[in-house]
Scaffold this motif. Structure first.
Motif, PDB file in Angstrom:
ATOM      1  N   ARG A   1       3.322   3.135  87.853  1.00 17.43           N
ATOM      2  CA  ARG A   1       2.825   4.516  87.294  1.00 17.43           C
ATOM      3  C   ARG A   1       1.914   4.289  85.952  1.00 17.43           C
TER       4      ARG A   1
ATOM      5  N   ALA B   1      -1.196   6.464  84.063  1.00 21.46           N
ATOM      6  CA  ALA B   1      -2.968   6.554  84.902  1.00 21.46           C
ATOM      7  C   ALA B   1      -3.912   5.290  85.249  1.00 21.46           C
ATOM      8  N   GLY B   2      -3.982   4.640  84.629  1.00 18.18           N
ATOM      9  CA  GLY B   2      -4.894   3.459  84.488  1.00 18.18           C
ATOM     10  C   GLY B   2      -4.318   2.793  85.597  1.00 18.18           C
TER      11      GLY B   2
ATOM     12  N   ARG C   1       0.472  11.458  93.670  1.00 18.81           N
ATOM     13  CA  ARG C   1       0.275  12.368  92.157  1.00 18.81           C
ATOM     14  C   ARG C   1      -1.119  13.327  92.091  1.00 18.81           C
TER      15      ARG C   1
ATOM     16  N   ASP D   1      -3.910  11.433  80.595  1.00 16.82           N
ATOM     17  CA  ASP D   1      -3.928  11.365  82.349  1.00 16.82           C
ATOM     18  C   ASP D   1      -5.108  11.712  83.179  1.00 16.82           C
TER      19      ASP D   1
ATOM     20  N   LYS E   1     -11.044   8.424  83.263  1.00 19.63           N
ATOM     21  CA  LYS E   1      -9.691   9.977  82.789  1.00 19.63           C
ATOM     22  C   LYS E   1     -10.443  10.894  82.848  1.00 19.63           C
TER      23      LYS E   1
END
Ligand SMILES: O=C(COP(=O)(O)O)[C@H](O)[C@H](O)COP(=O)(O)O
Length: 323
Positions: free
Chosen positions: A16, A18-19, A60, A195, A231
């Motif tokens: 988990r 974002a990166g 996701r 995110d 992002k």
């Protein structure tokens, strides 16, 4: 780990942030290519890889780092004339994405630390590698800092954050999410991750971020967002909205209790949107910028300006849709 296992771990949040989601997805694509038999047929290889990319993309919906990273890797693979070239490009692009992602986080940490004065009390939310990088770098430089970290219901990512802060001997106060406004008077600045960032500079991050930004704004405290350039969400230029992930109600209220409450419904959106006017600066590897420069980042660093997107978009329309 197989590609399907990586996809499952992203979906179930063992992987988990974002990166990390982007880096793990790209490395799963690279490793998956090695498991495919060599047939000498470039288009078959590309089709297989598109299928694999689709599985990862479906895990996701909110972190735009995932489609951006996959697009960065697959864009040139699709143009390869031979299978060998496609394989080579995929390996090179994947390695280069992972390397540049890690470098970006280090650069953000260095820039972010410059914006943390000695003696600062920082509030952070969720568990962002980019945001924590700045805090750890400020500590490494010998600054005397303190952190307020939120719990982050329902997944308690705050516990990961306080573990890292504790391991680095940073005095930390752990608070429930609803204590943010009460505690804001103790805080000098807020640092969070992202995110997704839209073309108008709005930041999508863990649910609760927008409340924190609102409280910070009320208390006249700066809000710093830390985000690698991947992002930023180029398709928002065309008016596409970021989909906010909603997860199972059982994450918030156990099924056995929910079953006794037929008139109660549970909503579990896991991200929210903070408008640009509540954000003082976005620190990227390309520099610390005001949120309204989001389009410039998309154009200069992702290479997707309006024209390119428009062409891509028109290219996907069939004749009848086009009329
Ligand atoms: O909202 C989250 C994680 O949500 P979740 O736990 O639902 O994935 C993080 O703030 C961002 O992803 C940025 O993280 P990073 O800076 O590590 O990319």
């Amino acid at each position: 780990m197989t590609l399907l296992q990586t996809a499952e771990q992203i979906q179930t949040m063992q992987i988990r942030g974002a990166g990390k989601i982007a880096r793990e997805a790209v490395s799963a694509l690279r490793d998956h290519a090695e498991t495919l038999p060599h047939t000498g047929d470039a288009s078959l290889f590309i089709r297989e890889m598109e299928h694999a990319a689709g599985i990862l993309l479906a895990t996701r919906p909110t972190a735009v780092s995932l489609p951006n990273a996959i697009q960065m890797v697959m864009r040139d693979v699709r143009l390869a004339r031979t299978e060998d070239a496609a394989r080579r490009i995929l390996r090179e692009k994947a390695d280069s994405f992972i390397w540049s992602s890690r470098t970006a986080i280090d650069r953000i940490a260095a820039m972010g630390a410059n914006h943390i004065p000695d003696g600062s009390v920082i509030m952070t939310h969720c568990n962002s590698k980019a945001a924590l990088g700045c805090i750890l770098e400020a500590k490494r430089q010998g600054k005397d800092i303190e952190v307020y970290a939120t719990e982050v219901r329902p997944w308690n990512q705050g516990r990961l954050t306080i573990k890292t802060l504790n391991d680095n001997e940073i005095p930390t106060t752990y608070i429930v999410d609803s204590a943010v406004r009460s505690m804001m008077k103790e805080v000098d600045l807020v640092i969070v991750g992202a995110d997704a960032i839209t073309v108008n500079g709005a930041v999508v991050n863990k649910i609760g971020t927008s409340q924190i930004a609102l409280c910070a704004n009320e208390a006249r405290k700066n809000v710093i967002v830390t985000a690698e350039t991947y992002k930023f969400a180029p398709r928002t230029i065309l008016g596409e909205l970021i989909r906010i992930e909603e997860r199972a109600q059982s994450e918030v209220l156990p099924d056995e209790i929910a079953a006794t409450l037929p008139f109660v419904r549970v909503k579990n959106p896991v991200f929210d949107v903070t408008p640009a006017e509540y954000i003082d600066m976005i620190i990227t590897e390309a520099g610390a910028l005001p949120p309204h420069l989001a389009y410039t980042i998309m154009r200069e660093y992702l290479g997707w300006g309006f024209d390119e997107l428009q062409n891509q978009f028109l290219g996907t329309l069939t004749g009848s849709e086009f009329r």
